[in-house]
Design a protein around this motif. Structure first.
Motif, PDB file in Angstrom:
ATOM      1  N   VAL A  58      29.587  53.583  24.497  1.00  0.00           N
ATOM      2  CA  VAL A  58      29.552  53.377  23.630  1.00  0.00           C
ATOM      3  C   VAL A  58      29.140  51.876  24.048  1.00  0.00           C
ATOM      4  O   VAL A  58      27.862  51.485  23.340  1.00  0.00           O
ATOM      5  N   ASP A  59      29.535  51.737  25.563  1.00  0.00           N
ATOM      6  CA  ASP A  59      29.322  49.892  25.348  1.00  0.00           C
ATOM      7  C   ASP A  59      27.808  49.790  26.344  1.00  0.00           C
ATOM      8  O   ASP A  59      27.281  51.146  26.682  1.00  0.00           O
ATOM      9  N   GLY A  60      27.077  48.939  26.353  1.00  0.00           N
ATOM     10  CA  GLY A  60      26.181  48.414  26.912  1.00  0.00           C
ATOM     11  C   GLY A  60      25.701  47.312  27.782  1.00  0.00           C
ATOM     12  O   GLY A  60      26.504  46.201  27.026  1.00  0.00           O
TER      13      GLY A  60
ATOM     14  N   LEU B  22      33.990  39.387  36.307  1.00  0.00           N
ATOM     15  CA  LEU B  22      34.933  39.400  36.962  1.00  0.00           C
ATOM     16  C   LEU B  22      35.783  39.190  36.552  1.00  0.00           C
ATOM     17  O   LEU B  22      36.987  39.837  37.233  1.00  0.00           O
ATOM     18  N   TRP B  23      35.889  39.501  35.853  1.00  0.00           N
ATOM     19  CA  TRP B  23      37.689  39.017  34.636  1.00  0.00           C
ATOM     20  C   TRP B  23      37.762  40.042  33.989  1.00  0.00           C
ATOM     21  O   TRP B  23      39.000  40.387  33.271  1.00  0.00           O
ATOM     22  N   GLN B  24      36.942  41.368  34.533  1.00  0.00           N
ATOM     23  CA  GLN B  24      37.108  42.469  34.077  1.00  0.00           C
ATOM     24  C   GLN B  24      37.673  42.346  32.002  1.00  0.00           C
ATOM     25  O   GLN B  24      37.813  42.435  31.393  1.00  0.00           O
ATOM     26  N   ASN B  25      36.954  41.576  31.407  1.00  0.00           N
ATOM     27  CA  ASN B  25      36.421  41.213  30.265  1.00  0.00           C
ATOM     28  C   ASN B  25      34.730  41.779  29.773  1.00  0.00           C
ATOM     29  O   ASN B  25      33.836  40.741  30.328  1.00  0.00           O
ATOM     30  N   THR B  26      34.948  43.082  29.243  1.00  0.00           N
ATOM     31  CA  THR B  26      34.134  43.465  29.364  1.00  0.00           C
ATOM     32  C   THR B  26      33.485  43.707  27.360  1.00  0.00           C
ATOM     33  O   THR B  26      32.465  44.250  27.102  1.00  0.00           O
ATOM     34  N   ALA B  27      33.954  42.461  26.935  1.00  0.00           N
ATOM     35  CA  ALA B  27      33.503  42.993  24.953  1.00  0.00           C
ATOM     36  C   ALA B  27      31.886  42.578  25.378  1.00  0.00           C
ATOM     37  O   ALA B  27      31.105  42.198  25.687  1.00  0.00           O
ATOM     38  N   LYS B  28      31.430  43.643  24.139  1.00  0.00           N
ATOM     39  CA  LYS B  28      29.968  44.096  24.731  1.00  0.00           C
ATOM     40  C   LYS B  28      28.439  42.926  23.880  1.00  0.00           C
ATOM     41  O   LYS B  28      27.618  42.911  24.303  1.00  0.00           O
ATOM     42  N   VAL B  29      29.849  42.345  23.402  1.00  0.00           N
ATOM     43  CA  VAL B  29      28.793  41.371  22.728  1.00  0.00           C
ATOM     44  C   VAL B  29      28.242  39.670  24.238  1.00  0.00           C
ATOM     45  O   VAL B  29      27.205  39.400  23.916  1.00  0.00           O
ATOM     46  N   HIS B  30      29.004  39.723  24.819  1.00  0.00           N
ATOM     47  CA  HIS B  30      28.421  38.746  26.364  1.00  0.00           C
ATOM     48  C   HIS B  30      27.466  39.925  27.276  1.00  0.00           C
ATOM     49  O   HIS B  30      26.773  39.165  27.386  1.00  0.00           O
TER      50      HIS B  30
ATOM     51  N   HIS C 266      33.670  43.999  41.005  1.00  0.00           N
ATOM     52  CA  HIS C 266      33.447  43.937  39.722  1.00  0.00           C
ATOM     53  C   HIS C 266      33.285  43.167  38.943  1.00  0.00           C
ATOM     54  O   HIS C 266      32.855  42.852  38.103  1.00  0.00           O
ATOM     55  N   ALA C 267      32.484  41.822  39.557  1.00  0.00           N
ATOM     56  CA  ALA C 267      31.349  41.095  38.836  1.00  0.00           C
ATOM     57  C   ALA C 267      30.332  41.786  38.724  1.00  0.00           C
ATOM     58  O   ALA C 267      29.337  40.960  37.861  1.00  0.00           O
ATOM     59  N   LEU C 268      29.560  42.686  39.429  1.00  0.00           N
ATOM     60  CA  LEU C 268      28.515  43.199  39.364  1.00  0.00           C
ATOM     61  C   LEU C 268      27.680  44.514  37.885  1.00  0.00           C
ATOM     62  O   LEU C 268      27.223  44.701  37.549  1.00  0.00           O
ATOM     63  N   TYR C 269      29.480  44.964  37.956  1.00  0.00           N
ATOM     64  CA  TYR C 269      29.763  46.297  37.396  1.00  0.00           C
ATOM     65  C   TYR C 269      31.210  46.011  36.202  1.00  0.00           C
ATOM     66  O   TYR C 269      32.102  45.496  37.080  1.00  0.00           O
ATOM     67  N   PRO C 270      30.940  46.726  35.244  1.00  0.00           N
ATOM     68  CA  PRO C 270      31.945  46.181  34.096  1.00  0.00           C
ATOM     69  C   PRO C 270      33.080  47.349  35.163  1.00  0.00           C
ATOM     70  O   PRO C 270      34.135  48.051  34.050  1.00  0.00           O
ATOM     71  N   ALA C 271      33.612  47.022  35.749  1.00  0.00           N
ATOM     72  CA  ALA C 271      34.236  48.203  36.698  1.00  0.00           C
ATOM     73  C   ALA C 271      35.515  47.498  35.883  1.00  0.00           C
ATOM     74  O   ALA C 271      36.420  47.005  36.547  1.00  0.00           O
TER      75      ALA C 271
ATOM     76  N   LEU D 159      30.586  51.810  32.648  1.00  0.00           N
ATOM     77  CA  LEU D 159      31.237  51.837  31.243  1.00  0.00           C
ATOM     78  C   LEU D 159      31.681  53.190  31.089  1.00  0.00           C
ATOM     79  O   LEU D 159      32.209  52.968  29.774  1.00  0.00           O
ATOM     80  N   SER D 160      31.653  54.298  31.783  1.00  0.00           N
ATOM     81  CA  SER D 160      32.572  55.614  31.187  1.00  0.00           C
ATOM     82  C   SER D 160      34.286  55.104  31.558  1.00  0.00           C
ATOM     83  O   SER D 160      34.166  56.107  30.864  1.00  0.00           O
ATOM     84  N   PHE D 161      34.699  54.190  32.175  1.00  0.00           N
ATOM     85  CA  PHE D 161      35.712  53.620  31.397  1.00  0.00           C
ATOM     86  C   PHE D 161      36.637  53.772  30.642  1.00  0.00           C
ATOM     87  O   PHE D 161      37.228  54.903  29.921  1.00  0.00           O
ATOM     88  N   ASN D 162      34.898  53.569  29.501  1.00  0.00           N
ATOM     89  CA  ASN D 162      35.588  53.672  28.157  1.00  0.00           C
ATOM     90  C   ASN D 162      35.867  54.867  27.758  1.00  0.00           C
ATOM     91  O   ASN D 162      34.617  55.646  27.457  1.00  0.00           O
TER      92      ASN D 162
END
Lengths: 343, 343, 343
Positions: A207-209, C223-231, A36-41, A256-259
């Motif tokens: 969308v996200d990168g 890790l906190w599953q905050n995936t806001a793209k600005v970060h 979870h820390a390494l990927y936006p899973a 990323l495909s979660f979104n």
């Protein structure tokens, strides 16, 4: 005399060889937290025990790709240390969830071999199986690599090309025991779109990168005990770049495909995949998907969806190949997989 | 009045002082996963419960060096916050494995003291013991540091130099209870070389290199709750560099030594060690080893091997000192330890 | 038609709306290990089971801020994806410790709403509650954000401003069940200063600094599953910078405050907070604190202390605002919280 492992060369493989890969690995909540820390899973089934239990599982399984990376990582010293290219994947199937506390090991069988016409290299096909501490298979897949030949004077082996399915047929998908999406909680899962809401041919821009850092891909790759020097040693290439492990791009794109695909909960089969172009630190990875197929399953409330997952480092979504039929230079990954989704 | 810890100065130590170090720490599968992410660690005993159980242990222990770092990290605020140099280690012994769930704390006793002739600093020797939640010692070692004196007018203490063994004798090594290498699985461990295959004087180049990133060494050092500012604060030195914790180099070199010493499973004693030159982000760390000694043990199938482990940031392997007897500038670490290996 | 989440706009909120946030999360020792790797966290209660048990708790709880980040992270896709500014926090209370193995989810209620006079944005107040797998509240807080309005032609909603306390009163603090500091071990905790040693108005410079890397803040935020793209996406801003999640600065400053406030063991309430200026990789974060208030509690040996925690990226400590009343440019964070401390 030398104690270090030089890796296998083309002539070191023979059809039918079974290779026991080293270093079994016990996984725990630590691997989950790091994933979870390494990927936006954010897929809920791999995030929450409570969610997984409401779906009929005893607990939240290790992310399917984390299980893949652990199994794959063990094969690197025996299969791809001298590989010139990682040519493809086929017939990947997840056969059983991996739970925290499980110990995984890997075994590969050589199922195909073909020397290249230049006599300096060849292609080797292996079927790798990941096993848990009860000797139950948790995962299997075929991959083929081009490997250097060390002694060019040795005769070529007889060519044997394995018969491989282009796609894992839906009736060969193995649904985890007990899985039941009848009471699936779409609000907690993050999106309302169910299996019936996706159409074959539909494309989704995720969308996200995420801009990748050296420290991150090295942490990830080491976590799977894949220690191939190209990923870690900046002095290894003339340009001082470290090549990012292809699996890191797979996990990044999948997360990323979660979104847009929050309900594609479990990866259950890997039909094929290509690492189209190399990825380096500083690249900003984006992803898009295309629905390739859909199928029903025998599990209650559970449908299967076949997806193309494409990772890019630039360019517009939904662009894959140029007029020459080759992958565009910004395409990093073209993956074809089956996932499970609530009906 | 000041609430913050200024660290101890030379005059704050007296022979026989016993220092209880702060912040006990419970370790779990999380520390193990992070250790594998931070270092290319592949020794099977610290990776797999199943492998460890086949070797007579109840579970896979925390990597011996991870245990060392946890115990060491606690001592930093009391021993080395004002240290001018970390001068040496001796008489290190691992006394009991650390299991996930254990809580570690550290205690040090001042066993030697000597003011330098300049009156501005001195050398302090401490023997540190790591204890678990049952008050059982898991680890002990001696280290000595040069510490600044704050009040130069204070009289010098009586010089007491501890008697320290150059090497932990083989009959003082403590083998983990139950350890049995009789049915050791060399295929799963990763290499066929056993105790009898190594000769005293043999040198092994571990081949691989890892380029270190700032984020990685800071994650590692914090994980052991070593918060000395030199490792974290880029404004602390004129050149804007952060000094990498010496233990990070030890773990990196030990992990790299898997390639050639995969069966040197447990570090069981630390005879000595020198951080020959500082390491900074961007350095590519390599390692080589030399077999210094071998010994039998009383445990079934278990031999002991004494190794020199050298980490470098360049240069050819097996070069250690210049004509002046000093470490070459590319040498980072010169460590002398005992490990356990199957016969 | 689009499957991806565009986030909510101002017109998508209505007073009384209850929003179930997605992706429940099970935490384990993995999250604890990562928290220690990401921050120089040393408060003993969140580090050691043995220490926590000696304080009457069944085990060491997850760091209070880690619990906060998990709960907060879930709200991002619904609350702050289109936020123009994170305006404030109030009435935050930790209601129950989070233990390894707990599964957390978050729910928010819209408690205030006010369109801005420009008609293009508005302010939304939500009260968020974090719940465990037993549906027990573990944490609650109010935050308000300025959100873009998508359709400027829509009428403004009726303005409702919530009544919010400036400070959580001491008699509303919820002390964890069983907590008892009667036999508190100050040596293991790391500092001798107890509740009675701190005076209202006292200021503490926490001395140490940490230079932040891109990889670290991204690992933490994911890790906190905050995936806001600005970060995460370096291509998102014209200057190529990634904005560091404000919570990363909170945790960094809190961890740094160990040096001088080692016995401020648990954060129990969040009275307010402002992210005064953005933080970017390369910044060296320092912290200072000021004692704002003190109160007794009903738990044995347990006092409450109200602290201002300020994080900076330069400048001298104890400087907060300029002559114009605005935060100085080097101030990153101004946080007001209650912690528990042994008497």
């Amino acid at each position: 005399m030398a104690k270090t492992n030089p890796g296998r060369f083309f002539e070191d493989y023979a059809l039918g060889d079974v290779i026991t890969h080293a270093v079994p690995r016990t996984v725990s909540g630590g691997e989950r937290a790091l994933y979870h820390a390494l990927y936006p899973a954010r897929h809920a089934l791999a995030s929450s025990d409570a969610f997984a239990q409401a779906c009929g599982l005893p607990a939240s399984p290790l992310d399917d790709l984390a299980a893949f990376h652990v199994v794959f990582g063990k094969t690197v010293p025996d299969i791809s240390l001298n590989a010139l290219a990682n040519l493809g994947y086929a017939e990947g199937r997840w056969l059983r969830p991996v739970w925290p506390g499980d110990t995984l090991r890997s075994v590969s069988e050589v199922i195909g071999i073909k020397q290249n016409s230049n006599g300096k290299s060849g292609v080797v096909w292996v079927r790798t199986t990941g096993l848990n501490q009860h000797d139950e298979a948790v995962l299997e897949y075929v991959r083929w690599v081009m490997v250097r030949k060390n002694d060019h004077d040795l005769p070529a082996p007889e060519t044997v090309l394995p018969e491989l399915r282009n796609t894992v047929p839906a009736n060969r998908l193995v649904i985890p025991e007990g899985l039941d999406f009848t009471d699936y909680d779409f609000a907690l899962a993050g999106e309302p779109h169910r299996w019936g809401d996706y159409e074959v041919g539909e494309q989704i821009d995720h969308v996200d990168g995420v801009t990748i850092e050296e420290a991150e891909h090295m942490l990830a790759t080491r976590l799977w005990q894949n220690t191939a020097k190209v990923h870690f040693d900046a002095t290894n290439r003339d340009d001082g770049k470290r090549l990012i492990y292809g699996g890191h791009v797979i996990s990044m794109a999948r997360a990323l495909s979660f979104n847009g695909l929050a309900n594609a909960q479990m990866i259950i089969a890997l039909n094929g995949g290509a690492h189209a172009n190399p990825c380096f630190a500083g690249d900003t990875v984006r992803a898009w998907s295309e629905v390739l197929d859909k199928a029903e399953t025998t599990a209650p409330g559970v449908g299967a969806i076949r997806l193309r997952l494409v990772a890019t480092k630039g360019g517009a979504p939904f662009q894959l190949r140029g007029d020459d039929g080759k992958y565009l230079p910004d395409v990093l990954l073209d993956l074809d997989y089956w996932a499970l989704m609530p009906l």
